[in-house]
Motif scaffolding. Structure first.
Motif, PDB file in Angstrom:
ATOM      1  N   ILE A  99      -7.251  -1.762  -0.933  1.00 22.42           N
ATOM      2  CA  ILE A  99      -6.255  -2.779  -1.282  1.00 22.42           C
ATOM      3  C   ILE A  99      -6.241  -3.890  -0.234  1.00 22.42           C
ATOM      4  CG2 ILE A  99      -3.761  -3.198  -1.546  1.00 22.42           C
ATOM      5  CD1 ILE A  99      -4.828  -1.872  -3.994  1.00 22.42           C
ATOM      6  N   ARG A 124      -5.696   2.595   0.182  1.00 16.35           N
ATOM      7  CA  ARG A 124      -5.010   1.576   0.989  1.00 16.35           C
ATOM      8  C   ARG A 124      -6.024   0.627   1.602  1.00 16.35           C
ATOM      9  NH1 ARG A 124      -1.519   5.571   3.656  1.00 16.35           N
ATOM     10  NH2 ARG A 124      -2.409   4.929   5.631  1.00 16.35           N
ATOM     11  N   THR A 184       0.814  -1.218   0.000  1.00 10.12           N
ATOM     12  CA  THR A 184       0.000   0.000   0.000  1.00 10.12           C
ATOM     13  C   THR A 184       0.845   1.264   0.000  1.00 10.12           C
ATOM     14  OG1 THR A 184      -0.126  -0.112   2.403  1.00 10.12           O
ATOM     15  CG2 THR A 184      -1.946  -1.057   1.168  1.00 10.12           C
TER      16      THR A 184
END
Lengths: 268, 325
Positions: free
Chosen positions: B173, B170, B162
């Protein structure tokens, strides 16, 4: 069938796949990537074809207005030399392009694949040669504009240029493996590519009229034999026997492949 | 047998010992986090496990294959997502996956279905035919994640997955990573310096500092090892010695202008604690985090390391930006 199950089963099969087959597939994968990029970057192809045509029709026609060599108009005389030049430039710069690949980390993902470095090297060489040969074929399409050129000599010329392309892409990759910054590009152009071109007899005949020092330098240059061989094939003019030309180019190509694959394998 | 086994795995560059002997055993299906500051040896460790780097000493195996003797088999069994973006930005999303599939020898009969499945997993189907140069940072990351998964590795390595992304991206992800690990039933080994994120994602973490694992366990175990709750106070002239002498206080640290006290059963002892300190300007209690564990073990704050130390990631961030052009 559920694709996941298939993949799981294939996954097991893959583990027993032969070494040789795996490497061949790796070579093909790298070649495939290079060819995709070649197809995408049309401007590069256009530039690499137009530049030699400018040499032939602007420089060649200009000088050809007042000069001929061995009974051949100067513009026609340098056609083999300009073909060799476009192979030299295209090949070495293709190889050097790995400096950029490394800078933007494109190679990293390729280098961790279960494929040996040597196969990746060969994939690159094949990819480069494909680009170059397509460019050369486009240039051959213009050969009807050069009355002195014997069209039946094209296959032999193509063969000689292909071996040269293999050698020069390998040389570019070898040098590219050593450089980490793009400044290397300019250095190689100035100290390797241009001297190879000017000392090859691409633009002038290699005979006893040349100053001694220049004769020596020209004879040490492997590209001289490419130009000589292609000139023999297309114009019937030569300074060395054909077997000498081909022999030297083949040996040079082998040396470059060995050097290139070693340096590429050691590249960090 | 564990899917990853390392025995005294070490790597030195000349006199510098990047990794000083790591013993790890990671089970199949785990999400394992390798946490530590810059230069702690995280990337070097992953590099060795992926056979990019040769260990100086020690040994390791992945899925039963030795990383030194069977590198091709190891490579087939691992997927890796590098810290820096390594997509081919001249190729489209689907072509990037195709290249990878070819390099890993995924047979053409299943290649297409597998690539579609992967693009679906990270919601990139409608951008599959666009050149990846036009992708956002988050999209490029997502594509790289599934590229690493494409050949069904037993282990997926994610090195700072990230890094350089904004907080929202982030979080997404991490959601994808959890989903992937569940769907594919694979083992994930990741490095990150975002401690809070590691806490939420990892089944187990190892804290690495100066090339050694200094703590290993579930995030809960590590936090519990601190011995209780954190009380953070802003105090003028805190009586540090008095505080340290209290039986229920297990640790006192100064962090900026704040006093951080680790104590057991804060709800019972807080009134007593406060009665012993004058000039308290503010009090806050919170559960300890992995970052507190890190501070306790190393005496340093991992977040500070990352803002002060230029090191690798500022450079990576710069390169990352460069690539966006």
């Amino acid at each position: 069938m559920n694709p996941r199950l298939v993949i799981a089963r294939e996954g097991i099969d893959l583990m027993h796949e032969g070494h040789f087959k795996r490497e061949l597939r790796g070579i093909y994968a790298v070649w495939w990537r290079e060819f995709k990029i070649f197809q995408r970057e049309k401007s590069r192809v256009v530039a690499s074809v137009v530049q030699p045509l400018l040499w032939l029709f602007l420089f060649g026609s200009g000088v050809g207005a007042s000069f001929s060599v061995g009974g051949v108009n100067y513009r026609d005389y340098i056609y083999p030399g300009i073909l060799s030049m476009s192979v030299l430039f295209g090949s070495v710069f293709f190889g050097l392009y790995i400096i950029w690949d490394r800078k933007i980390d494109v190679l990293k993902a390729v280098l961790v694949a279960p494929v040996s470095r040597v196969s990746i090297f060969f994939g690159k060489v094949l990819g480069g040669c494909t680009d170059i040969i397509i460019q050369v074929l486009i240039l051959f399409a213009f050969s009807f504009l050069f009355p002195a050129v014997n069209l039946w000599g094209i296959p032999l010329a193509l063969g000689i240029l292909l071996i040269t392309a293999i050698a020069m892409v390998s040389l570019g990759l070898a040098i590219g493996s050593l450089f980490e910054s793009l400044e290397g590009f300019q250095l190689v152009a100035t100290f390797v590519v241009f001297p190879l071109f000017f000392l090859s007899g691409a633009l002038f005949p290699v005979d006893e009229r040349l100053p001694i020092w220049l004769q020596g330098a020209v004879k040490l240059n492997p590209l001289t034999y490419t130009v000589d061989g292609v000139r023999y094939a297309l114009l019937g003019l030569n300074n060395f026997p054909l077997y000498v030309d081909i022999g030297i180019i083949v040996v040079f190509a082998l040396l470059m492949i060995i050097m290139g694959s070693i340096l590429f394998s050691r590249m960090k | 047998m564990a899917i990853i086994e390392t025995r005294a795995l070490a790597k030195s560059y000349g006199k510098i010992q990047a990794v000083r002997g790591i013993d790890l055993s990671i089970e199949k299906g785990e999400i394992f986090g390798l946490l530590g500051p810059n230069g702690a040896g995280k990337t070097t460790t992953i590099g060795m496990l992926c056979t990019i780097l040769r260990p100086s000493s020690g040994s390791a195996s992945i899925a039963g294959y030795d990383i030194v003797n069977k590198p091709a088999e190891v490579r087939r069994n691992v997927g890796i997502v590098f810290q820096d973006l390594t997509l081919d930005t001249i190729l489209t999303g689907i072509e990037n996956l195709e290249l990878h599939a070819r390099l890993y020898g995924i047979p053409s009969v299943i290649r297409k279905a597998r690539i579609e499945e992967m693009l679906d997993l990270v919601d990139l189907k409608d951008r599959a035919h666009d050149i990846t140069r036009t992708y956002s940072g988050g999209m490029r990351r997502r594509l790289e994640l599934v590229r690493g998964l494409l050949h069904r590795p037993a282990v997926l390595f994610l090195d700072e997955p990230t890094l350089g992304l904004d907080p929202q991206t982030r979080a997404r992800i991490w959601d994808y990573i959890k989903k992937m690990a569940e769907n594919e039933g694979i083992t994930v080994v990741l490095t990150t310096h975002y401690m809070e994120e590691a806490e939420q994602v990892c089944d187990r973490v190892g804290i690495i500092d100066y090339g050694r694992i200094i703590a290993l366990g579930t995030p809960e175990e590590l936090k519990d090892s601190l011995g209780g709750y954190m009380v953070v106070m802003r105090v003028n002239d805190p009586p540090l010695d008095t505080l340290r002498g209290l039986p229920y206080v297990s640790g006192v640290a100064l962090n900026g202008g704040m006093v951080e006290i680790t104590m057991k059963e804060a709800h019972l002892h807080l009134p007593d604690l406060l009665s012993r300190i004058r000039n308290v300007e503010s009090v806050e209690t919170r559960a300890p985090t992995l970052n507190d564990v890190f501070i306790k073990l190393t005496g340093r704050d991992i977040r500070e390391e990352y803002t002060e130390d230029t090191g690798g990631w500022v450079e990576s961030a710069a390169r990352y930006r460069q690539r966006g052009n």
